[in-house]
Design a protein around this motif. Structure first.
Motif, mmCIF file in Angstrom:
data_model
loop_
_atom_site.group_PDB
_atom_site.id
_atom_site.type_symbol
_atom_site.label_atom_id
_atom_site.label_comp_id
_atom_site.label_asym_id
_atom_site.label_seq_id
_atom_site.Cartn_x
_atom_site.Cartn_y
_atom_site.Cartn_z
ATOM 1 N N TYR A 1 0.866 -1.132 -0.042
ATOM 2 C CA TYR A 1 0.017 -0.113 0.053
ATOM 3 C C TYR A 1 0.934 1.155 0.097
ATOM 4 O O TYR A 1 1.174 1.901 1.038
ATOM 5 N N ASN A 2 1.625 1.671 -1.214
ATOM 6 C CA ASN A 2 2.214 2.644 -1.343
ATOM 7 C C ASN A 2 1.626 3.820 -0.852
ATOM 8 O O ASN A 2 2.374 4.665 -0.192
ATOM 9 N N GLY A 3 0.614 4.215 -1.484
ATOM 10 C CA GLY A 3 -0.060 5.660 -1.130
ATOM 11 C C GLY A 3 -0.438 5.900 0.363
ATOM 12 O O GLY A 3 -0.383 6.731 0.910
ATOM 13 N N LEU A 4 -1.078 4.461 0.773
ATOM 14 C CA LEU A 4 -1.333 4.723 2.300
ATOM 15 C C LEU A 4 -0.088 4.949 3.014
ATOM 16 O O LEU A 4 -0.076 5.548 4.201
ATOM 17 N N ASN A 5 0.914 4.218 2.762
ATOM 18 C CA ASN A 5 2.222 4.397 3.724
ATOM 19 C C ASN A 5 3.035 5.655 3.385
ATOM 20 O O ASN A 5 3.735 6.285 4.300
ATOM 21 N N LEU A 6 2.987 6.167 2.157
ATOM 22 C CA LEU A 6 3.562 7.376 1.831
ATOM 23 C C LEU A 6 3.026 8.459 1.623
ATOM 24 O O LEU A 6 3.597 9.532 1.460
ATOM 25 N N GLY A 7 1.739 8.488 1.408
ATOM 26 C CA GLY A 7 1.049 9.803 1.314
ATOM 27 C C GLY A 7 1.504 10.315 -0.024
ATOM 28 O O GLY A 7 1.474 9.619 -1.086
ATOM 29 N N LYS A 8 1.376 11.624 -0.284
ATOM 30 C CA LYS A 8 1.827 12.511 -1.461
ATOM 31 C C LYS A 8 3.131 12.144 -1.656
ATOM 32 O O LYS A 8 3.465 12.550 -2.950
ATOM 33 N N LEU A 9 4.149 11.469 -1.208
ATOM 34 C CA LEU A 9 5.239 10.962 -1.604
ATOM 35 C C LEU A 9 5.288 9.734 -2.162
ATOM 36 O O LEU A 9 6.378 9.172 -2.477
#
Length: 181
Positions: free
Chosen positions: A61-69
């Protein structure tokens, strides 16, 4: 507990009868009206990820873990012979050319880096909640596709996205509709 932490539970379920999200084994219940518009996108990422896990993928879950990054990649779904880098869009409006260009641009660095180090087949998938809501059937003025017969185009901007397969051949571009109802 913040909303972000809720999305890191193993499972979230939509309960459309009672209009709430049930987290874990109903340990936490969040009414739909308490979810901000920006958080619906995060719920959608988690929802799509759970579907991919049921299909046998290991999902990061790249988006959930890194947010806007997240580098334009919300999910990374992997199996024995495939890495699927995914951008999820849960929108109420249309996706136009500028949005597609932005999606491809934002993801390009992560796609290139993954391509350089991986021996697996590489796919970049755009996933939306509702194709009819997110893509117009109206052909814009001065719209030209270089690789597709215009009569076959049902959703011009979706076709514009998919036609980037003809520009490059290293990463396959795909599209998928995953409804969250």
């Amino acid at each position: 507990m913040g909303f972000e932490k809720i999305l890191h539970y193993d499972t979230i379920k939509l309960n459309n009868i009672s209009n709430q999200i049930e987290v874990g084994n109903c340990e936490i219940v969040v009414p739909y009206e308490k979810i901000s518009p920006s958080n619906w996108g995060k719920v959608y990422e988690k929802y799509v990820g759970q579907i991919l896990e049921k299909e046998g993928f290991q999902v990061k879950y790249n988006g959930l873990n890194l947010g806007k990054l997240d580098g334009g990649i919300d999910l990374i779904a992997e199996n024995d012979n495939l890495i699927n880098l995914i951008q999820c869009k849960y929108l109420k409006g249309k996706i136009a050319k500028s949005k597609i260009d932005w999606i491809l641009y934002r993801a390009s660095n992560k796609l290139f880096k993954t391509y350089k180090i991986s021996e697996k087949k590489l796919v970049f998938t755009l996933i939306v909640n509702n194709i009819d809501i997110n893509f117009s059937k109206r052909i814009p003025k001065n719209f030209k596709l270089k690789f597709t017969d215009i009569e076959k185009v049902k959703y011009p901007w979706l076709q514009y996205y998919l036609d980037h397969n003809h520009i490059q051949d290293k990463i396959k571009l795909e599209f998928r509709e995953v409804r969250m109802n």
